[in-house]
Design a protein around this motif. Structure first.
Motif, mmCIF file in Angstrom:
data_model
loop_
_atom_site.group_PDB
_atom_site.id
_atom_site.type_symbol
_atom_site.label_atom_id
_atom_site.label_comp_id
_atom_site.label_asym_id
_atom_site.label_seq_id
_atom_site.Cartn_x
_atom_site.Cartn_y
_atom_site.Cartn_z
ATOM 1 N N UNK A 161 83.366 -34.448 -47.329
ATOM 2 C CA UNK A 161 84.074 -34.773 -46.174
ATOM 3 C C UNK A 161 83.263 -35.051 -44.994
ATOM 4 N N UNK A 162 82.016 -34.287 -44.939
ATOM 5 C CA UNK A 162 81.217 -34.795 -43.921
ATOM 6 C C UNK A 162 80.451 -36.110 -44.179
ATOM 7 N N UNK A 163 80.378 -36.540 -45.554
ATOM 8 C CA UNK A 163 79.919 -37.735 -45.654
ATOM 9 C C UNK A 163 80.960 -39.005 -45.235
ATOM 10 N N UNK A 164 82.275 -38.657 -45.477
ATOM 11 C CA UNK A 164 83.212 -39.594 -44.896
ATOM 12 C C UNK A 164 83.016 -39.703 -43.635
ATOM 13 N N UNK A 165 82.997 -38.564 -42.776
ATOM 14 C CA UNK A 165 82.889 -38.561 -41.199
ATOM 15 C C UNK A 165 81.622 -39.300 -40.798
ATOM 16 N N UNK A 166 80.720 -39.057 -41.673
ATOM 17 C CA UNK A 166 79.194 -39.879 -41.388
ATOM 18 C C UNK A 166 79.436 -41.576 -41.494
ATOM 19 N N UNK A 167 79.932 -41.732 -42.434
ATOM 20 C CA UNK A 167 80.121 -43.293 -42.720
ATOM 21 C C UNK A 167 81.188 -43.949 -41.458
ATOM 22 N N UNK A 168 82.144 -43.294 -40.898
ATOM 23 C CA UNK A 168 82.770 -43.674 -39.805
ATOM 24 C C UNK A 168 82.171 -43.625 -38.746
ATOM 25 N N UNK A 169 81.344 -42.634 -38.378
ATOM 26 C CA UNK A 169 80.429 -42.334 -37.051
ATOM 27 C C UNK A 169 79.385 -43.731 -37.030
ATOM 28 N N UNK A 170 78.950 -44.142 -38.280
ATOM 29 C CA UNK A 170 77.896 -44.901 -38.492
ATOM 30 C C UNK A 170 78.322 -46.557 -37.742
ATOM 31 N N UNK A 171 79.970 -46.606 -37.688
ATOM 32 C CA UNK A 171 80.325 -47.822 -37.206
ATOM 33 C C UNK A 171 80.190 -47.916 -35.738
ATOM 34 N N UNK A 172 79.792 -47.028 -35.124
ATOM 35 C CA UNK A 172 80.161 -46.824 -33.540
ATOM 36 C C UNK A 172 81.306 -47.142 -33.020
ATOM 37 N N UNK A 173 82.493 -46.228 -33.537
ATOM 38 C CA UNK A 173 83.701 -46.532 -33.030
ATOM 39 C C UNK A 173 83.804 -45.701 -31.763
ATOM 40 N N UNK A 174 84.914 -46.481 -30.834
ATOM 41 C CA UNK A 174 85.255 -45.901 -29.720
ATOM 42 C C UNK A 174 86.248 -44.748 -29.721
ATOM 43 N N UNK A 175 87.020 -44.853 -31.024
ATOM 44 C CA UNK A 175 88.000 -43.936 -31.113
ATOM 45 C C UNK A 175 87.953 -43.426 -32.616
ATOM 46 N N UNK A 176 87.847 -42.229 -32.886
ATOM 47 C CA UNK A 176 87.623 -41.650 -34.127
ATOM 48 C C UNK A 176 88.870 -40.629 -34.330
ATOM 49 N N UNK A 177 89.541 -40.855 -35.649
ATOM 50 C CA UNK A 177 90.721 -40.217 -36.188
ATOM 51 C C UNK A 177 90.273 -39.204 -37.204
#
Ligand SMILES: Nc1ncnc2c1ncn2[C@@H]1O[C@H](COP(=O)(O)OP(=O)(O)OP(=O)(O)O)[C@@H](O)[C@H]1O
Ligand SMILES: [Mg+2]
Length: 268
Positions: free
Chosen positions: A143-159
């Motif tokens: 789960x934390x790996x998927x969260x990390x992959x998403x945060x790597x993209x520098x998103x402005x909004x995270x769901x």
């Protein structure tokens, strides 16, 4: 306005009307929780925020831009979506490759990618597991790996869609830290959760859905005092909050420390 949904309706191809006119707006990066019973339309709602689903009618704006004016792939840079089930999101041989995949697609520089990876890996607790195959991680680490992959993209909004599913106490503490860190960095975090204790401890704003409609939208105090409306949606405040309510406390409490403080005040 960071996110705005105006009277969004959505019917699945099967004919199921999942959203019956959803409207809400998120003006700041204060973290917000979306709650409601199974099948209320939570996942369907958030899948509209990055273009994964297109509304049957109604309008969606992200930072003032109509969502249909850009391709779904473009929105992936702005809106990161962490699926409920990590197995739907992990497909490479190492955690490091998972973290690099998105940034490579958006042509992030090697230096920025490396710097970002240090921060992300530490935040999600996987600094020591970068060379591990994601399928060899525990359920919580996945789960934390998927969260990390998403945060790597520098998103402005995270769901986050049900981030507490399968989490242990340590996992929940880490999630809490991530949500705080995102707020400090002015990244809007929208979280779907069934875990009312977790919601009450981490979110001051909440939106409650029932059968494809918003039935409550406000601060946790405003939402949790609406016990009747909540129970019609099979949602109840966390036990500690209900205990305070049952004892007739003037203010709602959301954790043990607040309970003890309030208890001292009320018994005087
Ligand atoms: N792919 C689909 N095809 C047809 N109907 C669907 C599909 N996905 C969801 N639905 C229906 O749409 C409604 C809303 O579902 P959704 O998954 O958005 O709810 P949810 O609030 O996320 O529920 P849960 O808490 O179980 O995750 C439900 O009635 C569900 O059965
Ligand atoms: Mg769902």
């Amino acid at each position: 306005m960071i996110v705005e949904m105006r009277d969004v309706r959505y019917e699945y191809p099967s004919g199921e009307e999942a959203l019956c006119g959803i409207s809400f707006s998120l003006e700041t990066t204060e973290p917000v929780a979306i709650i409601g019973q199974n099948g209320a339309g939570k996942t369907t709602t958030v899948k509209h925020l990055n273009g994964l689903l297109k509304p049957t009618s109604g309008e969606i704006f992200i930072e003032g831009i109509p969502i249909q004016s850009r391709q779904t792939a473009e929105w992936a840079k702005t809106v990161g979506y962490v699926f409920q089930n990590p197995d739907n999101q992990l497909f490479l041989e190492t955690v490091k490759k998972e973290f690099e995949f998105g940034p490579k697609q958006i042509k992030m520089s090697k230096k920025e990618m490396a710097d970002r990876m240090d921060w992300v890996a530490e935040l999600v607790g996987l600094s020591e597991q970068l060379s591990v195959h994601p399928f060899d991680l525990s359920a919580v680490e996945k789960k934390f790996c998927t969260i990390g992959s998403v945060l790597m993209m520098k998103p402005k909004i995270v769901i986050f869609d049900e981030p507490t599913c399968g989490q242990d106490v340590e996992g929940n503490k880490r999630l809490k830290r991530i949500i705080r860190e995102l707020e400090q960095q002015n990244i809007l975090c929208i979280t779907i959760s069934h875990d009312m204790k977790f919601v009450a401890e981490n979110f001051k704003r909440m939106i409650v859905l029932r059968k494809g409609s918003v039935i409550l939208d406000g601060t946790r105090e405003e939402v949790f005092k609406e016990t009747e409306k909540l129970s019609s949606s099979y949602v109840s405040a966390p036990p500690i909050t209900r205990l305070g309510q049952a004892l007739g406390f003037d203010q709602l409490v959301f954790d043990a420390d607040e309970f003890i403080k309030r208890f001292e005040v009320e018994r005087k």
